[in-house]
Write a protein that holds these residues in place. Structure first.
Motif, PDB file in Angstrom:
ATOM      1  N   ALA A   1      33.491   8.053 -36.498  1.00 40.77           N
ATOM      2  CA  ALA A   1      32.567   6.963 -36.832  1.00 40.77           C
ATOM      3  C   ALA A   1      31.409   7.446 -37.697  1.00 40.77           C
ATOM      4  N   ALA A   2      31.106   8.740 -37.656  1.00 36.42           N
ATOM      5  CA  ALA A   2      30.005   9.278 -38.461  1.00 36.42           C
ATOM      6  C   ALA A   2      30.212   8.964 -39.936  1.00 36.42           C
ATOM      7  N   ASP A   3      31.457   9.051 -40.430  1.00 40.00           N
ATOM      8  CA  ASP A   3      31.727   8.720 -41.834  1.00 40.00           C
ATOM      9  C   ASP A   3      31.468   7.244 -42.121  1.00 40.00           C
ATOM     10  N   ALA A   4      31.907   6.388 -41.203  1.00 35.22           N
ATOM     11  CA  ALA A   4      31.749   4.946 -41.412  1.00 35.22           C
ATOM     12  C   ALA A   4      30.314   4.479 -41.205  1.00 35.22           C
ATOM     13  N   LEU A   5      29.527   5.275 -40.493  1.00 38.05           N
ATOM     14  CA  LEU A   5      28.131   4.905 -40.202  1.00 38.05           C
ATOM     15  C   LEU A   5      27.132   5.776 -40.968  1.00 38.05           C
ATOM     16  N   THR A   6      27.560   6.303 -42.098  1.00 35.99           N
ATOM     17  CA  THR A   6      26.701   7.200 -42.879  1.00 35.99           C
ATOM     18  C   THR A   6      25.549   6.451 -43.543  1.00 35.99           C
ATOM     19  N   ILE A   7      24.372   7.060 -43.448  1.00 39.24           N
ATOM     20  CA  ILE A   7      23.200   6.598 -44.189  1.00 39.24           C
ATOM     21  C   ILE A   7      22.552   7.837 -44.796  1.00 39.24           C
ATOM     22  N   HIS A   8      22.099   7.712 -46.024  1.00 38.60           N
ATOM     23  CA  HIS A   8      21.446   8.852 -46.669  1.00 38.60           C
ATOM     24  C   HIS A   8      19.950   8.806 -46.384  1.00 38.60           C
ATOM     25  N   ALA A   9      19.361   9.973 -46.290  1.00 39.64           N
ATOM     26  CA  ALA A   9      17.971  10.115 -45.850  1.00 39.64           C
ATOM     27  C   ALA A   9      17.001   9.260 -46.660  1.00 39.64           C
ATOM     28  N   GLU A  10      17.259   9.100 -47.973  1.00 34.53           N
ATOM     29  CA  GLU A  10      16.311   8.343 -48.803  1.00 34.53           C
ATOM     30  C   GLU A  10      16.270   6.853 -48.464  1.00 34.53           C
ATOM     31  N   ARG A  11      17.260   6.354 -47.710  1.00 31.72           N
ATOM     32  CA  ARG A  11      17.247   4.940 -47.319  1.00 31.72           C
ATOM     33  C   ARG A  11      16.200   4.644 -46.256  1.00 31.72           C
ATOM     34  N   PHE A  12      15.909   5.658 -45.417  1.00 33.06           N
ATOM     35  CA  PHE A  12      14.922   5.441 -44.364  1.00 33.06           C
ATOM     36  C   PHE A  12      13.524   5.293 -44.976  1.00 33.06           C
ATOM     37  N   ASP A  13      12.778   4.313 -44.467  1.00 40.67           N
ATOM     38  CA  ASP A  13      11.375   4.089 -44.858  1.00 40.67           C
ATOM     39  C   ASP A  13      11.214   3.971 -46.374  1.00 40.67           C
ATOM     40  N   SER A  14      12.181   3.364 -47.037  1.00 38.92           N
ATOM     41  CA  SER A  14      12.151   3.293 -48.502  1.00 38.92           C
ATOM     42  C   SER A  14      11.349   2.103 -49.039  1.00 38.92           C
ATOM     43  N   ASN A  15      11.005   1.149 -48.174  1.00 39.18           N
ATOM     44  CA  ASN A  15      10.228  -0.006 -48.624  1.00 39.18           C
ATOM     45  C   ASN A  15       8.767   0.181 -48.224  1.00 39.18           C
ATOM     46  N   PRO A  16       7.893   0.517 -49.186  1.00 43.46           N
ATOM     47  CA  PRO A  16       6.482   0.774 -48.850  1.00 43.46           C
ATOM     48  C   PRO A  16       5.707  -0.489 -48.481  1.00 43.46           C
ATOM     49  N   ASN A  17       6.319  -1.659 -48.649  1.00 42.36           N
ATOM     50  CA  ASN A  17       5.630  -2.920 -48.341  1.00 42.36           C
ATOM     51  C   ASN A  17       5.785  -3.355 -46.894  1.00 42.36           C
ATOM     52  N   LEU A  18       6.470  -2.557 -46.081  1.00 43.86           N
ATOM     53  CA  LEU A  18       6.695  -2.945 -44.689  1.00 43.86           C
ATOM     54  C   LEU A  18       5.818  -2.133 -43.754  1.00 43.86           C
ATOM     55  N   ILE A  19       5.085  -2.843 -42.891  1.00 42.46           N
ATOM     56  CA  ILE A  19       4.283  -2.208 -41.852  1.00 42.46           C
ATOM     57  C   ILE A  19       4.925  -2.587 -40.525  1.00 42.46           C
ATOM     58  N   ASN A  20       5.438  -1.608 -39.834  1.00 45.39           N
ATOM     59  CA  ASN A  20       6.183  -1.843 -38.603  1.00 45.39           C
ATOM     60  C   ASN A  20       5.250  -1.743 -37.404  1.00 45.39           C
ATOM     61  N   CYS A  21       5.012  -2.859 -36.746  1.00 46.03           N
ATOM     62  CA  CYS A  21       4.139  -2.924 -35.573  1.00 46.03           C
ATOM     63  C   CYS A  21       5.004  -2.981 -34.312  1.00 46.03           C
ATOM     64  N   LEU A  22       4.388  -2.893 -33.165  1.00 45.78           N
ATOM     65  CA  LEU A  22       5.131  -2.943 -31.905  1.00 45.78           C
ATOM     66  C   LEU A  22       5.816  -4.288 -31.692  1.00 45.78           C
ATOM     67  N   ASP A  23       5.235  -5.353 -32.226  1.00 45.11           N
ATOM     68  CA  ASP A  23       5.774  -6.688 -31.974  1.00 45.11           C
ATOM     69  C   ASP A  23       6.441  -7.330 -33.192  1.00 45.11           C
ATOM     70  N   GLY A  24       6.685  -6.566 -34.239  1.00 44.57           N
ATOM     71  CA  GLY A  24       7.352  -7.109 -35.424  1.00 44.57           C
ATOM     72  C   GLY A  24       6.976  -6.317 -36.665  1.00 44.57           C
ATOM     73  N   THR A  25       7.418  -6.812 -37.808  1.00 48.04           N
ATOM     74  CA  THR A  25       7.181  -6.123 -39.076  1.00 48.04           C
ATOM     75  C   THR A  25       6.419  -7.043 -40.018  1.00 48.04           C
ATOM     76  N   PHE A  26       5.360  -6.516 -40.607  1.00 50.48           N
ATOM     77  CA  PHE A  26       4.600  -7.285 -41.591  1.00 50.48           C
ATOM     78  C   PHE A  26       5.055  -6.857 -42.982  1.00 50.48           C
ATOM     79  N   ASP A  27       5.457  -7.849 -43.790  1.00 51.99           N
ATOM     80  CA  ASP A  27       5.907  -7.602 -45.159  1.00 51.99           C
ATOM     81  C   ASP A  27       4.747  -7.914 -46.094  1.00 51.99           C
ATOM     82  N   LEU A  28       4.162  -6.877 -46.673  1.00 51.90           N
ATOM     83  CA  LEU A  28       3.004  -7.049 -47.549  1.00 51.90           C
ATOM     84  C   LEU A  28       3.359  -7.820 -48.817  1.00 51.90           C
TER      85      LEU A  28
END
Length: 201
Positions: A114-141
């Motif tokens: 499943a690792a092959d089918a569930l692959t994500i590359h590191a640059e995909r994580f936290d790639s949108n600088p307009n998102l602020i992730n709070c405990l109760d949801g995400t604010f899209d700037l």
């Protein structure tokens, strides 16, 4: 995260009994079911699990949350065999094939595949600088909206506060400043009287 009914619908739509019965087929179906809970980053050689609004890097080779999902997948595959496959010429053989997931080594092999089918590359994580992730949801700037968490935002960080609590705090501060303006107007700019009233009230 998907509900059990949604997971069952995915398995049913994939029709695994009609496909080749091998670990790659199981891995593909598993990945379609659980890509909102588990991802594998080959650059870091790490699994990531999604919970409480963010993706977390796992230290174990086979994280307990991943193995729990594979056990749940075995249960769902058994349900599929007992319902959708009823009367199929290969029903009994398919049921035996699904039963193999009861073995720990089979579950570990499924995780590897499943690792092959569930692959994500590191640059995909936290790639949108307009998102602020709070405990109760995400604010899209960019959009100016506060919304529910979404696994497909691929956020690994999270602030320590709830945006709704921050909004209430801002409202209280606004009310406090309104009170201070009222005191100023009533006391005609007399600082000593203002201080006395604020302390008294």
């Amino acid at each position: 995260m998907r509900t059990e009914a949604e997971l069952e619908a995915i398995i049913s739509s994939e029709k695994p009994i009609e496909r080749s019965w091998d670990s790659m087929t199981l891995a593909e179906v598993f990945a379609k079911c659980y890509n909102d809970r588990h991802l594998y980053c080959p650059e870091r050689s790490r699994w990531y699990s999604y919970a409480d609004g963010r993706w977390t890097e796992e230290a174990q080779k086979y994280p307990s949350s991943l193995m729990a999902s594979i056990k749940g997948f075995k249960y769902l595959m058994n349900n599929y065999a007992n319902t959708d496959c009823r009367g199929h010429s290969q029903e009994d053989n398919f049921r035996k094939f699904c039963a193999k997931l009861g073995d720990r080594h089979a579950r570990e092999n499924l995780a590897k595949d499943a690792a092959d089918a569930l692959t994500i590359h590191a640059e995909r994580f936290d790639s949108n600088p307009n998102l602020i992730n709070c405990l109760d949801g995400t604010f899209d700037l960019a959009e100016g909206v506060f919304r529910s968490h979404n696994a497909y935002d691929y956020i690994t960080y999270q602030t320590r506060f709830k945006l709704n609590d921050a909004a209430k705090l801002g409202q209280r501060r606004s009310e406090e400043s309104r009170f201070q303006r009222f005191i100023s107007e009533v006391c005609s700019q007399e600082a000593d009287t203002q201080d006395f009233l604020q302390k008294a009230l």
